[in-house]
Structure formats: C-alpha cells, structure tokens
Design a protein around this motif. Structure first.
Motif, PDB file in Angstrom:
ATOM      1  N   GLY A 168       0.803  -1.220   0.000  1.00  0.00           N
ATOM      2  CA  GLY A 168       0.000   0.000   0.000  1.00  0.00           C
ATOM      3  C   GLY A 168       0.834   1.268   0.000  1.00  0.00           C
ATOM      4  N   THR A 169       2.118   1.109  -0.208  1.00  0.00           N
ATOM      5  CA  THR A 169       3.045   2.242  -0.135  1.00  0.00           C
ATOM      6  C   THR A 169       3.903   2.305  -1.386  1.00  0.00           C
ATOM      7  OG1 THR A 169       3.190   1.991   2.249  1.00  0.00           O
ATOM      8  CG2 THR A 169       4.954   3.227   1.219  1.00  0.00           C
ATOM      9  N   ILE A 170       4.136   3.521  -1.882  1.00  0.00           N
ATOM     10  CA  ILE A 170       5.101   3.702  -2.965  1.00  0.00           C
ATOM     11  C   ILE A 170       6.347   4.376  -2.396  1.00  0.00           C
ATOM     12  CG2 ILE A 170       3.922   5.840  -3.749  1.00  0.00           C
ATOM     13  CD1 ILE A 170       5.044   5.191  -6.582  1.00  0.00           C
ATOM     14  N   THR A 171       7.479   3.728  -2.613  1.00  0.00           N
ATOM     15  CA  THR A 171       8.760   4.236  -2.112  1.00  0.00           C
ATOM     16  C   THR A 171       9.622   4.618  -3.292  1.00  0.00           C
ATOM     17  OG1 THR A 171       8.654   2.658  -0.279  1.00  0.00           O
ATOM     18  CG2 THR A 171      10.797   3.668  -0.708  1.00  0.00           C
ATOM     19  N   SER A 172      10.285   5.763  -3.220  1.00  0.00           N
ATOM     20  CA  SER A 172      11.264   6.034  -4.274  1.00  0.00           C
ATOM     21  C   SER A 172      12.670   5.859  -3.734  1.00  0.00           C
ATOM     22  CB  SER A 172      11.071   7.411  -4.910  1.00  0.00           C
ATOM     23  OG  SER A 172      10.894   8.385  -3.928  1.00  0.00           O
ATOM     24  N   ILE A 173      13.519   5.356  -4.607  1.00  0.00           N
ATOM     25  CA  ILE A 173      14.925   5.193  -4.277  1.00  0.00           C
ATOM     26  C   ILE A 173      15.695   6.183  -5.126  1.00  0.00           C
ATOM     27  CG2 ILE A 173      16.885   3.618  -4.299  1.00  0.00           C
ATOM     28  CD1 ILE A 173      14.886   1.344  -3.944  1.00  0.00           C
ATOM     29  N   MET A 174      16.404   7.076  -4.449  1.00  0.00           N
ATOM     30  CA  MET A 174      17.196   8.077  -5.163  1.00  0.00           C
ATOM     31  C   MET A 174      18.661   7.814  -4.884  1.00  0.00           C
ATOM     32  SD  MET A 174      15.181  11.646  -4.591  1.00  0.00           S
ATOM     33  CE  MET A 174      15.755  12.323  -6.144  1.00  0.00           C
ATOM     34  N   GLY A 175      19.500   8.284  -5.784  1.00  0.00           N
ATOM     35  CA  GLY A 175      20.933   8.123  -5.562  1.00  0.00           C
ATOM     36  C   GLY A 175      21.655   8.328  -6.862  1.00  0.00           C
ATOM     37  N   PRO A 176      22.932   8.690  -6.779  1.00  0.00           N
ATOM     38  CA  PRO A 176      23.677   8.947  -8.013  1.00  0.00           C
ATOM     39  C   PRO A 176      23.808   7.699  -8.872  1.00  0.00           C
ATOM     40  CG  PRO A 176      25.063   9.278  -6.055  1.00  0.00           C
ATOM     41  CD  PRO A 176      23.713   8.898  -5.568  1.00  0.00           C
ATOM     42  N   SER A 177      24.186   7.910 -10.086  1.00  0.00           N
ATOM     43  CA  SER A 177      24.441   6.807 -11.007  1.00  0.00           C
ATOM     44  C   SER A 177      25.486   5.884 -10.388  1.00  0.00           C
ATOM     45  CB  SER A 177      24.998   7.406 -12.299  1.00  0.00           C
ATOM     46  OG  SER A 177      24.383   6.818 -13.383  1.00  0.00           O
ATOM     47  N   GLY A 178      25.224   4.578 -10.451  1.00  0.00           N
ATOM     48  CA  GLY A 178      26.195   3.629  -9.914  1.00  0.00           C
ATOM     49  C   GLY A 178      26.060   3.371  -8.429  1.00  0.00           C
ATOM     50  N   THR A 184      12.727   3.845  -8.784  1.00  0.00           N
ATOM     51  CA  THR A 184      13.968   4.620  -8.692  1.00  0.00           C
ATOM     52  C   THR A 184      13.829   5.849  -9.575  1.00  0.00           C
ATOM     53  OG1 THR A 184      15.101   3.563 -10.560  1.00  0.00           O
ATOM     54  CG2 THR A 184      15.307   2.487  -8.423  1.00  0.00           C
ATOM     55  N   THR A 185      14.437   6.940  -9.144  1.00  0.00           N
ATOM     56  CA  THR A 185      14.353   8.174  -9.930  1.00  0.00           C
ATOM     57  C   THR A 185      15.484   9.121  -9.577  1.00  0.00           C
ATOM     58  OG1 THR A 185      12.988  10.082 -10.511  1.00  0.00           O
ATOM     59  CG2 THR A 185      12.779   9.263  -8.274  1.00  0.00           C
ATOM     60  N   HIS A 186      15.853   9.960 -10.542  1.00  0.00           N
ATOM     61  CA  HIS A 186      16.811  11.029 -10.296  1.00  0.00           C
ATOM     62  C   HIS A 186      16.083  12.323  -9.997  1.00  0.00           C
ATOM     63  CE1 HIS A 186      20.743   9.428 -11.208  1.00  0.00           C
ATOM     64  NE2 HIS A 186      20.217   8.750 -12.212  1.00  0.00           N
ATOM     65  N   ASP A 187      14.792  12.332 -10.243  1.00  0.00           N
ATOM     66  CA  ASP A 187      14.060  13.594 -10.246  1.00  0.00           C
ATOM     67  C   ASP A 187      13.350  13.818  -8.907  1.00  0.00           C
ATOM     68  OD1 ASP A 187      12.499  15.784 -10.715  1.00  0.00           O
ATOM     69  OD2 ASP A 187      11.831  15.131 -12.709  1.00  0.00           O
ATOM     70  N   ARG A 190      17.464   7.109   0.262  1.00  0.00           N
ATOM     71  CA  ARG A 190      18.614   7.597  -0.493  1.00  0.00           C
ATOM     72  C   ARG A 190      19.760   6.582  -0.411  1.00  0.00           C
ATOM     73  NH1 ARG A 190      20.870  11.104  -3.765  1.00  0.00           N
ATOM     74  NH2 ARG A 190      22.988  11.704  -3.267  1.00  0.00           N
ATOM     75  N   LEU A 191      20.249   6.222  -1.592  1.00  0.00           N
ATOM     76  CA  LEU A 191      21.322   5.234  -1.703  1.00  0.00           C
ATOM     77  C   LEU A 191      22.580   5.946  -2.182  1.00  0.00           C
ATOM     78  CD1 LEU A 191      20.715   2.219  -1.231  1.00  0.00           C
ATOM     79  CD2 LEU A 191      20.640   1.896  -3.693  1.00  0.00           C
ATOM     80  N   GLU A 250      21.827  19.366  -3.332  1.00  0.00           N
ATOM     81  CA  GLU A 250      22.960  18.812  -4.090  1.00  0.00           C
ATOM     82  C   GLU A 250      22.488  17.944  -5.243  1.00  0.00           C
ATOM     83  OE1 GLU A 250      25.545  16.709  -1.528  1.00  0.00           O
ATOM     84  OE2 GLU A 250      26.648  18.512  -0.963  1.00  0.00           O
ATOM     85  N   LEU A 251      21.462  17.151  -4.924  1.00  0.00           N
ATOM     86  CA  LEU A 251      20.895  16.273  -5.948  1.00  0.00           C
ATOM     87  C   LEU A 251      20.399  17.071  -7.142  1.00  0.00           C
ATOM     88  CD1 LEU A 251      18.613  13.666  -4.205  1.00  0.00           C
ATOM     89  CD2 LEU A 251      20.004  13.291  -6.224  1.00  0.00           C
ATOM     90  N   VAL A 252      19.651  18.131  -6.836  1.00  0.00           N
ATOM     91  CA  VAL A 252      19.069  18.931  -7.909  1.00  0.00           C
ATOM     92  C   VAL A 252      20.187  19.586  -8.710  1.00  0.00           C
ATOM     93  CG1 VAL A 252      17.548  20.864  -8.455  1.00  0.00           C
ATOM     94  CG2 VAL A 252      16.970  19.336  -6.579  1.00  0.00           C
ATOM     95  N   ARG A 253      21.196  20.105  -7.997  1.00  0.00           N
ATOM     96  CA  ARG A 253      22.315  20.747  -8.701  1.00  0.00           C
ATOM     97  C   ARG A 253      23.038  19.743  -9.590  1.00  0.00           C
ATOM     98  NH1 ARG A 253      24.447  24.237  -3.824  1.00  0.00           N
ATOM     99  NH2 ARG A 253      23.038  26.001  -4.054  1.00  0.00           N
ATOM    100  N   ALA A 254      23.237  18.540  -9.070  1.00  0.00           N
ATOM    101  CA  ALA A 254      23.959  17.520  -9.844  1.00  0.00           C
ATOM    102  C   ALA A 254      23.168  17.164 -11.097  1.00  0.00           C
ATOM    103  CB  ALA A 254      24.180  16.276  -8.986  1.00  0.00           C
ATOM    104  N   ARG A 255      21.836  17.111 -10.918  1.00  0.00           N
ATOM    105  CA  ARG A 255      20.980  16.775 -12.049  1.00  0.00           C
ATOM    106  C   ARG A 255      21.057  17.867 -13.120  1.00  0.00           C
ATOM    107  NH1 ARG A 255      19.589  13.275 -15.298  1.00  0.00           N
ATOM    108  NH2 ARG A 255      17.516  13.426 -16.174  1.00  0.00           N
ATOM    109  N   ILE A 256      21.042  19.115 -12.679  1.00  0.00           N
ATOM    110  CA  ILE A 256      21.157  20.231 -13.623  1.00  0.00           C
ATOM    111  C   ILE A 256      22.484  20.129 -14.369  1.00  0.00           C
ATOM    112  CG2 ILE A 256      21.474  22.749 -13.810  1.00  0.00           C
ATOM    113  CD1 ILE A 256      19.413  23.043 -11.538  1.00  0.00           C
ATOM    114  N   ALA A 257      23.552  19.867 -13.621  1.00  0.00           N
ATOM    115  CA  ALA A 257      24.877  19.777 -14.248  1.00  0.00           C
ATOM    116  C   ALA A 257      24.907  18.654 -15.278  1.00  0.00           C
ATOM    117  CB  ALA A 257      25.942  19.554 -13.179  1.00  0.00           C
TER     118      ALA A 257
END
Ligand SMILES: Nc1ncnc2c1ncn2[C@@H]1O[C@H](COP(=O)(O)OP(=O)(O)O)[C@@H](O)[C@H]1O
Ligand SMILES: [Mg+2]
Length: 325
Positions: free
Chosen positions: A55-65, A222-225, A237-238, A272-279
C-alpha cells in the motif's frame, strides 16, 4: 492535481476485479552484491537493509552507480545476492531454486523500465497478453484482462495500436499494464520517467502511486528527479551501495525552511541532488551540440531534444529556488 491522473485513479478503484492480489511486505536485510569480472570486483551493494510496505510507494534516489538497479534486481529475483537476504511476503528468496525464482519473477513482480520494453511488432493488447501467455492463463481470459488493464492505465481505445503509434508516456502506461498482467503484489520501476517530460512523468508516477494507495500494491520506483520523488510516500537515499538516508516528502517540504539536524542534512542532500541533475543535463546538451556539429545527430532532432533538456533545467532551477538552493 492533474485531472488526467485523478481520472486514472478513479479507474483503478472501479476495476477491483482486475487486482485480486494485494501487496506484500518486502524486507531486505544486510544485502550485499559483488559483481566479479575476471579479477575485477565491484561492490554494488554493501549491506543494505530496508523494508517496503504494502500500500506504499517508495522512491529510491541516488547517483548513477549507487546500486539502485542492482537492488531492484535482487528484489525481483533477476539475479542473486552475494550475501544477506530478501524476504518477500515471508518467503526468503535465497531459499528458492532456479525454477522457483523464475516463477517468482514472472508471477510476483511487475517490472517497468526506463527504456520502455514493449515488443514493437505486437499491439498494446498483445504486449499485455504476453506475460499471461508465459504464465499459462487461458486464452479466453487473456484478451479481456488485457483490455481491462489498458483501461485501468487510461489507454482505453489504444489497445490495437502498435508501440510506435503511441507517445512515450502512453508507451510507459502500456508497459505498466504489461507489468500488471499477472497481478503481481509488487511493482518495481527502474527510472520509469527518465525519458519523459515532467508533465508526462507526473502522470506516470501518479499512476504508480495509485496502484499502491488505492489498490494496495507494494511499489518501488527509482528516480533522479526530486519532483517525481516527492509524489511518492517515502524516499530512500542510496549512495555507494549503502542506504544513507530516509525521508518523507513532507520532510522535504518542511526543509524549505531548514530545521537543525537531520532535516537540514536531507535538505542539503536534496539541493545537491538537484544541482547535480542540472549539471548532468547541461553536459548532455553540450554532448548533443557537439554531436550535431559533427553531423552525428540530425540537427532538428538535436534541437528538439535540447529544447526538452533546457525546459527540464529551467524547471529544476525553479525547484531549487523554491527550496532555497
Ligand atoms: N552486471 C554487472 N557487472 C559488473 N558490474 C556491474 C553490473 N551491474 C552493475 N554493476 C556495477 O555495480 C554498481 C551499481 O550499479 P547499478 O545498480 O546499475 O547502479 P544505479 O542503478 O544506481 O546506477 C556500479 O558500479 C555498476 O558499474
Ligand atoms: Mg540504474
């Protein structure tokens, strides 16, 4: 709140008969995965412990790799861990033999990928029927169920279209219907919105959220956004094969006015995540420009993609401004 996603959510409620299996708890304990290539070793997961509730949606975020795809693959039984345990609805996956693990993958887990994996020579309905054929569901039930699932994801009227006749967002919805074909308790989606513009991405993540909140499935995405992540119930966050933080969208919103301690750290991480994504989007634009200059990519195609990327960057800058980055 988009009216399209609300419509789909209502669709999900009224189609109860399609979804008879509720989600199950998935518990990952001290999970370790080491990939070996010759003498080379990569530690993709270094002792991950995390649980996912029905009943739950979880997102996993984290840099590539950082191990996101590896974690989903271990939960889905695509591959076996080097150490630790995945307890899937009370069943330890490491106790299953190869055949049972194959069955687990087919019946218990619906996969949705970034690169939409529809069979181009089959219609939407035939694509949805495919996993049912593999599971041995009788022909009489298959067609009707496929139609019902396509209706549930908001694609009534697209059943006889081929993938190339559908937009990216529509294709990803078909892919979700395919993932739901055998009514799995758990849906894992690996960067399902990475190729979509934000408005379309929102519809897709809201559909996945509806499967958790209204139908009771266990959904992991999983998402970067960060804008996708905040539409889920919980964010894990991984980094470098380890869980380094867990927070709720509400915590993220509160962090617009940073509080001391952990919240401030999470806020910092988000910025930091958002900045990294922009970069990284900016790098993609540079590469595209370079490729277009060298004539490797048609100019019009490059221009269209660059416009999309620029729109994404602009949206991320707005987000950054709104969270005080
Ligand atoms: N099949 C594989 N063989 C060798 N190394 C792999 C394999 N799959 C992933 N890796 C490595 O494991 C690490 C985690 O990868 P992955 O789970 O794909 O991360 P993410 O999905 O977060 O980008 C990376 O260093 C990656 O290069
Ligand atoms: Mg990945």
């Amino acid at each position: 709140m988009g009216s399209a996603s609300q419509g789909v959510a209502r669709g999900l409620e009224s189609l109860g008969g399609l979804f008879e299996r509720r989600g199950v708890r998935v518990e990952v304990r001290d999970l370790v995965k080491i990939y070996r290539r010759g003498k080379l070793e990569v530690q993709a997961l270094r002792g991950v412990s995390v649980s996912f509730e029905a009943g739950t949606i979880t997102s996993i975020m984290g840099p590539s790799g950082s191990g996101k795809t590896t974690l989903l693959n271990m939960i889905g039984g695509v591959d076996r861990p080097t150490g630790g345990s995945v307890v899937f609805g009370g069943q330890r996956l490491e106790e299953l033999g190869d055949e049972d693990l194959d069955r687990h993958r087919l019946l218990n887990v619906g996969f949705v990928f970034q690169a939409i994996n529809l069979v181009p020579s089959l219609t939407a309905r035939e694509n949805v029927e495919l996993p049912m054929i593999l599971a041995g569901r009788p022909p009489g039930e298959r067609g009707e169920r496929a139609l019902g699932l396509l209706r549930a994801v908001g694609l009534e009227g697209r059943a006889d279209h081929y993938p190339e006749e559908l937009s990216g967002g529509e294709q990803q919805r078909v892919a979700i219907a395919v993932a739901l074909a055998n009514d799995p308790p758990v849906i894992v989606a690996d960067e399902p919105t990475a190729e979509l513009d934000y408005e379309t991405a929102k519809g897709v993540v809201d559909l996945l959220a509806g499967l958790a909140r209204r139908v009771g499935k266990t959904v992991i995405v999983t998402t970067h956004d960060p804008r996708v992540a905040v539409r889920t119930d919980r964010i894990v966050r991984l980094e470098d094969g380890r869980v380094v933080g867990e927070y709720t969208p509400l915590e993220l919103e509160r962090q617009a006015a940073p509080a001391p301690g952990g919240a401030a750290d999470a806020h910092h991480t988000l910025i930091e995540l958002v900045r990294a994504r922009i970069a990284s989007l900016e790098r993609e634009i540079e590469k595209l420009e370079e490729a277009a200059r060298r004539g490797e990519v048609p100019l019009r195609q490059a221009a269209r993609r660059i416009a999309e990327l620029e729109a994404a960057i602009e949206a991320l800058r707005d987000l950054l401004a709104s969270i005080g980055g």
